[in-house]
Design an enzyme around this catalytic site. Structure first.
Site, PDB file in Angstrom:
ATOM      1  N   TYR A   1       0.835  -1.205   0.000  1.00 52.85           N
ATOM      2  CA  TYR A   1       0.000   0.000   0.000  1.00 52.85           C
ATOM      3  C   TYR A   1       0.874   1.261   0.000  1.00 52.85           C
ATOM      4  CZ  TYR A   1      -3.118   3.605   1.811  1.00 52.85           C
ATOM      5  OH  TYR A   1      -3.805   4.782   1.984  1.00 52.85           O
TER       6      TYR A   1
ATOM      7  N   LYS B   1       1.203   4.144  -2.954  1.00 53.90           N
ATOM      8  CA  LYS B   1       0.901   5.563  -2.731  1.00 53.90           C
ATOM      9  C   LYS B   1       2.091   6.451  -3.116  1.00 53.90           C
ATOM     10  CE  LYS B   1      -3.382   5.260  -1.500  1.00 53.90           C
ATOM     11  NZ  LYS B   1      -4.459   5.933  -2.245  1.00 53.90           N
TER      12      LYS B   1
END
Ligand SMILES: NC(=O)c1ccc[n+]([C@@H]2O[C@H](COP(=O)([O-])OP(=O)(O)OC[C@H]3O[C@@H](n4cnc5c(N)ncnc54)[C@H](O)[C@@H]3O)[C@@H](O)[C@H]2O)c1
Length: 266
Positions: free
Chosen positions: A172, A176
């Site tokens: 994750y 990002k």
């Protein structure tokens, strides 16, 4: 200080005006995206809430319409190129144009926090598929309309994890960081068309989905070190995303605005 009785100028009104603007909010059915959808509509935008959870997106749209504002809800998987084209076409069919894209959909709250060695390869790929390919596809779907009118605002939601290097959801955090790279390069690709592309990095935020998937202790630790030492709510993000969606930010592109209560400074 005494309030002035003089009417504010037209330019001052237009600078932050979202009235009549058509804004697509991906992941707009739940969590923070739901709040963006609702607040954009309350500011006068015509909102397309697109979410893989179609029922949630339709519920959000119904609630917005119930308040007297404009919105439609769509079931859209942002990782699916055909579905994303359908999303853009539905926006055009309903409202005639697309002014703003808020790329908010993401795999986050559904991901277990675990040591990076324990992340299954399939889960890594799925995160990249939704969080990065999905963003690319959504930008690609709205670009022809924005290019044609030589105006458009794209706001990509990243995460303050990028500044902090927060562990335990390595895929994750990595995705990002990719959002920041995509934002910078796409800003250069689209600058000639007067389209701005910017990113926002929220700190740990008490979205309904984040709260449901996190221990109270974890969320408490995320507050420590903020200059403004309090929990962050979805509403704390609305102003920054709106700013990057309005004329006020017309000469800002390729930038990443950190909204975390002054924890990371860059
Ligand atoms: N809540 C936080 O602490 C926090 C912090 C930093 C960044 N963010 C980012 O802010 C955004 C919103 O956060 P949130 O807390 O509401 O997250 P969330 O995980 O609860 O919500 C994401 C939304 O995206 C939707 N979605 C998931 N996969 C999709 C797909 N393939 N196609 C379309 N929609 C899909 C979900 O249904 C959900 O409505 C996300 O991009 C998240 O990464 C959140």
């Amino acid at each position: 200080m005494a309030a002035t009785s003089k009417a504010i100028s037209q330019a001052a009104v237009e600078r932050f005006d979202l009235r009549g603007r058509v804004a697509i909010v991906t992941g707009g059915g739940k969590g923070i995206g739901k709040i963006y959808a609702r607040e954009f509509a309350r500011a006068g935008a015509r909102v397309v809430a697109a979410d893989i959870d179609g029922d949630a997106a339709e519920t959000v749209a119904r609630e917005i319409v119930g308040e007297g504002y404009e919105a439609i809800g769509l079931r859209t998987d942002v990782a699916d190129a055909d579905a994303v084209e359908l999303m853009a076409n539905a926006a055009l069919k309903k409202y005639g144009t697309i002014d703003v894209l808020v790329n908010n959909a993401s795999l986050m709250s559904v991901l277990p926090r675990r040591d990076w060695m324990e992340i299954p390869v399939e889960e890594w790929d799925k995160v990249m598929e939704v969080n990065l390919r999905g963003m690319f596809l959504c930008c690609r779907a709205v670009a022809p309309t924005m290019k044609e009118k030589r105006a458009g605002k794209i706001v990509n939601i990243s995460s303050s994890r990028v500044w902090e290097g927060t562990p335990l959801r390595l895929h994750y955090t990595t995705s990002k960081a990719g959002v920041v790279g995509l934002t910078r390069a796409l800003a250069r690709e689209l600058g000639a068309y007067n389209i701005t592309v910017n990113a926002v990095t929220p700190g740990a935020t008490l979205s309904e989905t984040q709260v449901a998937s996190s221990s109270g202790n974890y969320l408490a630790t995320r507050v420590v070190g903020r200059s403004l030492e309090r929990p962050q709510t979805p509403e704390d993000l609305v102003g920054a995303v709106m700013f990057l969606s309005t004329a006020a930010s017309d000469f800002i592109t390729g930038q990443t605005l950190n909204v975390d209560g002054g924890k990371a400074m860059h």
